[in-house]
Motif scaffolding. Structure first.
Motif, PDB file in Angstrom:
ATOM      1  N   ARG A  10      52.281  35.816  44.425  1.00  0.00           N
ATOM      2  CA  ARG A  10      51.910  34.701  45.387  1.00  0.00           C
ATOM      3  C   ARG A  10      50.268  35.057  45.517  1.00  0.00           C
ATOM      4  O   ARG A  10      49.502  34.201  45.466  1.00  0.00           O
ATOM      5  N   GLU A  11      49.785  36.149  45.302  1.00  0.00           N
ATOM      6  CA  GLU A  11      48.437  36.364  45.444  1.00  0.00           C
ATOM      7  C   GLU A  11      47.885  35.838  44.064  1.00  0.00           C
ATOM      8  O   GLU A  11      46.445  35.294  44.195  1.00  0.00           O
ATOM      9  N   LEU A  12      48.349  35.797  42.938  1.00  0.00           N
ATOM     10  CA  LEU A  12      47.768  35.050  41.808  1.00  0.00           C
ATOM     11  C   LEU A  12      48.010  33.829  41.872  1.00  0.00           C
ATOM     12  O   LEU A  12      47.001  32.786  41.629  1.00  0.00           O
ATOM     13  N   ALA A  41      48.275  44.831  38.400  1.00  0.00           N
ATOM     14  CA  ALA A  41      48.543  45.406  39.691  1.00  0.00           C
ATOM     15  C   ALA A  41      47.363  45.483  40.592  1.00  0.00           C
ATOM     16  O   ALA A  41      47.417  45.389  41.717  1.00  0.00           O
ATOM     17  N   HIS A  42      46.371  45.885  39.813  1.00  0.00           N
ATOM     18  CA  HIS A  42      44.942  46.277  40.483  1.00  0.00           C
ATOM     19  C   HIS A  42      44.583  44.753  41.147  1.00  0.00           C
ATOM     20  O   HIS A  42      44.245  44.673  42.135  1.00  0.00           O
ATOM     21  N   LEU A  97      52.962  36.639  32.093  1.00  0.00           N
ATOM     22  CA  LEU A  97      51.576  36.504  32.343  1.00  0.00           C
ATOM     23  C   LEU A  97      50.702  37.756  31.872  1.00  0.00           C
ATOM     24  O   LEU A  97      49.581  37.563  31.142  1.00  0.00           O
ATOM     25  N   ARG A  98      51.071  38.886  31.926  1.00  0.00           N
ATOM     26  CA  ARG A  98      50.597  40.046  31.326  1.00  0.00           C
ATOM     27  C   ARG A  98      50.336  39.980  30.007  1.00  0.00           C
ATOM     28  O   ARG A  98      49.151  40.221  29.636  1.00  0.00           O
ATOM     29  N   GLU A  99      51.267  39.273  29.154  1.00  0.00           N
ATOM     30  CA  GLU A  99      51.247  39.242  27.926  1.00  0.00           C
ATOM     31  C   GLU A  99      50.466  38.205  27.431  1.00  0.00           C
ATOM     32  O   GLU A  99      49.551  38.392  26.412  1.00  0.00           O
ATOM     33  N   LYS A 100      50.365  37.079  28.194  1.00  0.00           N
ATOM     34  CA  LYS A 100      49.491  35.806  27.790  1.00  0.00           C
ATOM     35  C   LYS A 100      47.933  36.446  28.083  1.00  0.00           C
ATOM     36  O   LYS A 100      47.013  35.934  27.199  1.00  0.00           O
ATOM     37  N   ALA A 101      47.620  37.104  29.104  1.00  0.00           N
ATOM     38  CA  ALA A 101      46.371  37.496  29.586  1.00  0.00           C
ATOM     39  C   ALA A 101      45.866  38.871  28.630  1.00  0.00           C
ATOM     40  O   ALA A 101      44.960  39.018  28.557  1.00  0.00           O
ATOM     41  N   SER A 102      46.750  39.412  27.983  1.00  0.00           N
ATOM     42  CA  SER A 102      46.540  40.512  27.191  1.00  0.00           C
ATOM     43  C   SER A 102      45.947  41.826  28.230  1.00  0.00           C
ATOM     44  O   SER A 102      44.805  42.319  27.768  1.00  0.00           O
ATOM     45  N   VAL A 103      46.645  42.106  29.347  1.00  0.00           N
ATOM     46  CA  VAL A 103      46.100  43.091  29.948  1.00  0.00           C
ATOM     47  C   VAL A 103      47.614  44.080  30.370  1.00  0.00           C
ATOM     48  O   VAL A 103      48.557  43.680  30.291  1.00  0.00           O
ATOM     49  N   SER A 104      46.910  45.251  30.758  1.00  0.00           N
ATOM     50  CA  SER A 104      47.992  46.221  31.155  1.00  0.00           C
ATOM     51  C   SER A 104      48.649  46.104  32.659  1.00  0.00           C
ATOM     52  O   SER A 104      48.138  45.260  33.184  1.00  0.00           O
ATOM     53  N   GLY A 105      49.876  46.617  32.723  1.00  0.00           N
ATOM     54  CA  GLY A 105      50.317  46.605  34.094  1.00  0.00           C
ATOM     55  C   GLY A 105      49.351  47.164  35.128  1.00  0.00           C
ATOM     56  O   GLY A 105      49.448  46.309  36.227  1.00  0.00           O
ATOM     57  N   GLY A 106      48.642  48.086  34.811  1.00  0.00           N
ATOM     58  CA  GLY A 106      47.811  48.700  35.876  1.00  0.00           C
ATOM     59  C   GLY A 106      46.772  47.656  36.410  1.00  0.00           C
ATOM     60  O   GLY A 106      46.454  47.420  37.455  1.00  0.00           O
ATOM     61  N   ALA A 107      46.275  47.091  35.287  1.00  0.00           N
ATOM     62  CA  ALA A 107      44.950  45.920  35.459  1.00  0.00           C
ATOM     63  C   ALA A 107      45.865  44.725  36.304  1.00  0.00           C
ATOM     64  O   ALA A 107      45.124  44.416  37.169  1.00  0.00           O
ATOM     65  N   VAL A 154      38.349  40.571  33.336  1.00  0.00           N
ATOM     66  CA  VAL A 154      40.040  40.649  33.210  1.00  0.00           C
ATOM     67  C   VAL A 154      40.418  39.705  34.316  1.00  0.00           C
ATOM     68  O   VAL A 154      41.610  39.180  34.038  1.00  0.00           O
ATOM     69  N   ARG A 155      40.106  39.685  35.635  1.00  0.00           N
ATOM     70  CA  ARG A 155      40.763  39.070  36.756  1.00  0.00           C
ATOM     71  C   ARG A 155      40.464  37.601  35.959  1.00  0.00           C
ATOM     72  O   ARG A 155      41.586  36.789  36.338  1.00  0.00           O
ATOM     73  N   ARG A 156      39.367  37.037  35.476  1.00  0.00           N
ATOM     74  CA  ARG A 156      39.550  35.752  34.987  1.00  0.00           C
ATOM     75  C   ARG A 156      40.378  35.289  34.126  1.00  0.00           C
ATOM     76  O   ARG A 156      40.853  34.315  34.106  1.00  0.00           O
TER      77      ARG A 156
END
Length: 206
Positions: free
Chosen positions: A57-59, A50-51, A38-48, A13-15
């Protein structure tokens, strides 16, 4: 239940998030890219999202350290380590990049240069991370030029200054190529660098 397998893979998921961010930052810029996009492009949830990356900036730092630095390593540092001398490596690098961009039909620019120009004035930690990638690139080039000096392939050069010149030439050529959407600036700089090296080296490996 013993037969159940865990389907969640945090590293994958991180990758996926970092890959999506890298592509977006290169294509449209860091500042113009939103976290929801970016959430949509990566197909991940808001929780994922944020985790793994509570703040943008961390991204951005992860993209610099995991993708931009890796791109420089693959594109520049590996050929420098495997070619006979610095001129041969640099010529091969330019040839490969020109070929890739010609095949692609568009120029997005150098990811490192793009992010450095956009982000450096706004965030000190990201600026330092980008500066570190530039430093590693310069050190690799300088070390190769120094090897050529020690092996008597060339005399009368300052390896570090020449490394800076090569990086500046490439970065400038990529910026012009991006603005014009033509590879001609890279072709011209490849030729001029080859002539410069031919005038300084006793022999060149290409």
């Amino acid at each position: 239940m013993a037969g159940n397998k865990r389907t969640n893979d945090p590293r994958a998921v991180r990758r996926r998030i970092v890959d999506a961010a890298y592509d977006a930052f290169v294509a449209q810029g860091y500042l113009a890219t939103g976290m929801l996009e970016l959430r949509e492009k990566a197909s991940v949830s808001g929780g994922a999202m944020a985790h793994h990356f509570p703040a943008k900036r961390e991204l951005g730092l992860a993209v610099i350290r995991d993708r931009v630095a890796e791109a420089v390593r693959q594109t520049w540092i590996e050929p420098l380590q495997t070619c006979a001398d610095a001129p041969a490596a640099i010529d091969l690098i330019f040839e490969n990049i020109i070929g890739e961009l010609t095949l692609k039909g568009s120029v997005s620019g150098c990811p490192l240069n793009n992010m450095a120009m956009e982000i450096s004035p706004h965030d000190e930690e990201m600026r330092e991370a980008l500066s570190g990638v530039f430093a590693g690139w310069q050190e690799a080039l300088s070390a190769k030029f120094q090897e050529d000096v020690e092996s008597k392939r060339v005399t009368g050069i300052d390896p570090r200054s020449l490394a800076t010149l090569v990086i500046a030439t490439y970065s400038g050529a990529m910026a012009i190529a991006k603005a014009s959407q033509e590879v001609r600036p890279l072709v011209d700089c490849r030729q001029e660098l080859a002539e410069l090296f031919a005038s300084k080296y006793l022999s060149v490996g290409y």
